[in-house]
Design a protein around this motif. Structure first.
Motif, PDB file in Angstrom:
ATOM      1  N   ALA A 197      -1.815   0.593   5.058  1.00  0.00           N
ATOM      2  CA  ALA A 197      -1.036   1.450   4.161  1.00  0.00           C
ATOM      3  C   ALA A 197      -0.051   0.577   3.414  1.00  0.00           C
ATOM      4  N   VAL A 198      -0.119   0.606   2.100  1.00  0.00           N
ATOM      5  CA  VAL A 198       0.776  -0.185   1.256  1.00  0.00           C
ATOM      6  C   VAL A 198       1.675   0.799   0.512  1.00  0.00           C
ATOM      7  N   LEU A 199       2.949   0.809   0.882  1.00  0.00           N
ATOM      8  CA  LEU A 199       3.916   1.738   0.293  1.00  0.00           C
ATOM      9  C   LEU A 199       4.687   1.001  -0.794  1.00  0.00           C
ATOM     10  N   SER A 200       4.102   0.935  -1.966  1.00  0.00           N
ATOM     11  CA  SER A 200       4.648   0.193  -3.098  1.00  0.00           C
ATOM     12  C   SER A 200       5.642   1.082  -3.834  1.00  0.00           C
ATOM     13  N   ALA A 201       6.782   1.299  -3.200  1.00  0.00           N
ATOM     14  CA  ALA A 201       7.790   2.209  -3.728  1.00  0.00           C
ATOM     15  C   ALA A 201       9.149   1.823  -3.136  1.00  0.00           C
ATOM     16  N   CYS A 202      10.188   2.491  -3.582  1.00  0.00           N
ATOM     17  CA  CYS A 202      11.545   2.173  -3.136  1.00  0.00           C
ATOM     18  C   CYS A 202      11.799   2.625  -1.696  1.00  0.00           C
ATOM     19  N   LEU A 244       9.140   5.297   7.711  1.00  0.00           N
ATOM     20  CA  LEU A 244       7.762   5.468   7.261  1.00  0.00           C
ATOM     21  C   LEU A 244       6.797   4.475   7.908  1.00  0.00           C
ATOM     22  N   PRO A 245       7.133   3.169   8.022  1.00  0.00           N
ATOM     23  CA  PRO A 245       6.192   2.270   8.713  1.00  0.00           C
ATOM     24  C   PRO A 245       5.931   2.692  10.155  1.00  0.00           C
ATOM     25  N   ALA A 246       6.987   3.037  10.889  1.00  0.00           N
ATOM     26  CA  ALA A 246       6.810   3.462  12.282  1.00  0.00           C
ATOM     27  C   ALA A 246       5.973   4.738  12.357  1.00  0.00           C
ATOM     28  N   GLY A 247       6.214   5.674  11.440  1.00  0.00           N
ATOM     29  CA  GLY A 247       5.449   6.910  11.425  1.00  0.00           C
ATOM     30  C   GLY A 247       3.970   6.666  11.177  1.00  0.00           C
ATOM     31  N   LEU A 248       3.668   5.784  10.241  1.00  0.00           N
ATOM     32  CA  LEU A 248       2.268   5.469   9.954  1.00  0.00           C
ATOM     33  C   LEU A 248       1.626   4.707  11.106  1.00  0.00           C
ATOM     34  N   LEU A 249       2.369   3.789  11.733  1.00  0.00           N
ATOM     35  CA  LEU A 249       1.842   3.069  12.891  1.00  0.00           C
ATOM     36  C   LEU A 249       1.540   4.043  14.031  1.00  0.00           C
ATOM     37  N   LEU A 250       2.452   4.986  14.283  1.00  0.00           N
ATOM     38  CA  LEU A 250       2.236   5.963  15.347  1.00  0.00           C
ATOM     39  C   LEU A 250       1.081   6.916  15.033  1.00  0.00           C
ATOM     40  N   ALA A 251       0.827   7.135  13.746  1.00  0.00           N
ATOM     41  CA  ALA A 251      -0.280   8.006  13.349  1.00  0.00           C
ATOM     42  C   ALA A 251      -1.623   7.278  13.396  1.00  0.00           C
ATOM     43  N   GLY A 252      -1.595   5.972  13.693  1.00  0.00           N
ATOM     44  CA  GLY A 252      -2.851   5.245  13.886  1.00  0.00           C
ATOM     45  C   GLY A 252      -3.133   4.131  12.909  1.00  0.00           C
ATOM     46  N   VAL A 253      -2.287   3.919  11.890  1.00  0.00           N
ATOM     47  CA  VAL A 253      -2.512   2.859  10.911  1.00  0.00           C
ATOM     48  C   VAL A 253      -2.054   1.529  11.517  1.00  0.00           C
ATOM     49  N   PRO A 254      -2.931   0.522  11.618  1.00  0.00           N
ATOM     50  CA  PRO A 254      -2.513  -0.723  12.269  1.00  0.00           C
ATOM     51  C   PRO A 254      -1.610  -1.622  11.430  1.00  0.00           C
ATOM     52  N   GLU A 279      -9.725 -11.533  -2.618  1.00  0.00           N
ATOM     53  CA  GLU A 279     -10.379 -12.717  -3.170  1.00  0.00           C
ATOM     54  C   GLU A 279     -10.325 -13.902  -2.212  1.00  0.00           C
ATOM     55  N   GLU A 280      -9.220 -14.023  -1.469  1.00  0.00           N
ATOM     56  CA  GLU A 280      -9.065 -15.163  -0.577  1.00  0.00           C
ATOM     57  C   GLU A 280      -9.317 -14.810   0.883  1.00  0.00           C
ATOM     58  N   GLY A 281      -9.461 -13.515   1.190  1.00  0.00           N
ATOM     59  CA  GLY A 281      -9.755 -13.096   2.560  1.00  0.00           C
ATOM     60  C   GLY A 281      -8.624 -13.294   3.537  1.00  0.00           C
ATOM     61  N   LEU A 282      -7.383 -13.282   3.057  1.00  0.00           N
ATOM     62  CA  LEU A 282      -6.232 -13.488   3.940  1.00  0.00           C
ATOM     63  C   LEU A 282      -5.905 -12.200   4.693  1.00  0.00           C
ATOM     64  N   PRO A 283      -5.461 -12.303   5.955  1.00  0.00           N
ATOM     65  CA  PRO A 283      -4.939 -11.117   6.648  1.00  0.00           C
ATOM     66  C   PRO A 283      -3.689 -10.605   5.936  1.00  0.00           C
ATOM     67  N   GLY A 284      -3.369  -9.324   6.150  1.00  0.00           N
ATOM     68  CA  GLY A 284      -2.262  -8.682   5.452  1.00  0.00           C
ATOM     69  C   GLY A 284      -0.956  -9.451   5.419  1.00  0.00           C
ATOM     70  N   PRO A 285      -0.425  -9.897   6.576  1.00  0.00           N
ATOM     71  CA  PRO A 285       0.866 -10.599   6.542  1.00  0.00           C
ATOM     72  C   PRO A 285       0.804 -11.895   5.735  1.00  0.00           C
ATOM     73  N   LEU A 322      -0.201  -4.941  12.830  1.00  0.00           N
ATOM     74  CA  LEU A 322      -1.199  -5.971  13.098  1.00  0.00           C
ATOM     75  C   LEU A 322      -1.688  -6.620  11.807  1.00  0.00           C
ATOM     76  N   PRO A 323      -2.149  -7.883  11.902  1.00  0.00           N
ATOM     77  CA  PRO A 323      -2.630  -8.588  10.700  1.00  0.00           C
ATOM     78  C   PRO A 323      -4.019  -8.122  10.263  1.00  0.00           C
ATOM     79  N   VAL A 324      -4.062  -7.045   9.551  1.00  0.00           N
ATOM     80  CA  VAL A 324      -5.316  -6.416   9.124  1.00  0.00           C
ATOM     81  C   VAL A 324      -5.981  -7.242   8.032  1.00  0.00           C
TER      82      VAL A 324
END
Length: 200
Positions: A56-61, A77-87, A114-120, A194-196
């Motif tokens: 989940a990418v929350l590109s907002a303020c 919001l990050p904790a809520g999404l993590l608890l809802a199952g988003v890694p 394009e480069e196949g990097l994990p999220g972080p 997690l580094p998705v």
């Protein structure tokens, strides 16, 4: 993007990118995403089953600001999404600039896809690129985008400069290439979880 439509679509999605308005949970209000017909608050996100959503990418303020109501727990919001199952979740710590955030996100997705990097790593690479890339390198990256993505960035610029001519918008895109090294333009965003990896 109504509250009902987003709540129905999210559990079936593999990835969630939100570009819009967010608000942190200051005072009595909950952290929330602001959609076309109202807010999607943290409590409703808790109720969703988001096991299929990989990122989940929350590109907002203020989407990464923790809620202040419960002092012994980190909620938001990050904790809520993590608890809802988003890694993996990307969120911001302050009010961000639309066009420079669009540039950061384009570079972030370039690293992911394009480069196949994990999220972080993709986020870190995008932030380092915003800091260190020369104006010429940033302009070259903008010019290498597909016409559709370049047009979206122009539209983001147009929101900031609603009465600008096409030439002025082009100049603004060049400005983005020159002025986005300041931490204000990239340091708000953090990666949670997690580094998705996202398939190309």
């Amino acid at each position: 993007a109504t509250v009902e439509a987003v709540q129905k679509a999210l559990p079936r999605a593999g990835m969630f990118h939100f570009s819009g308005h967010g608000q942190a949970g200051w005072g009595e209000a909950e952290s929330r995403l602001l959609l076309a017909d109202g807010p999607l608050p943290l409590s409703r996100i808790f109720d969703l089953d988001l096991e299929r959503v990989r990122l989940a990418v929350l590109s907002a303020c203020e989407t990464g600001v923790p809620d202040l109501k419960v002092r012994e727990e980190v909620l938001g919001l990050p904790a809520g999404l993590l608890l809802a199952g988003v890694p993996g979740v990307v969120g911001s710590l302050w009010a961000v600039n639309d066009p420079s955030t669009a540039l950061l996100m384009l570079r972030f997705y370039h690293g992911l896809r394009e480069e196949g990097l994990p999220g972080p790593e993709a986020l870190r690479e995008a932030q380092v690129w915003m800091l260190r890339a020369s104006p010429e390198e940033k302009r070259a990256f903008l010019q290498s985008l597909s016409p559709e993505l370049a047009e979206r960035l122009r539209q983001a610029a147009a929101l900031r400069l609603p009465y600008a001519s096409a030439a002025e918008l082009h100049s603004f895109l060049l400005y983005l290439g020159e002025e986005t090294a300041h931490p204000y333009h990239w340091a708000a965003f953090g990666y949670y979880g997690l580094p998705v990896e996202v398939p190309a």
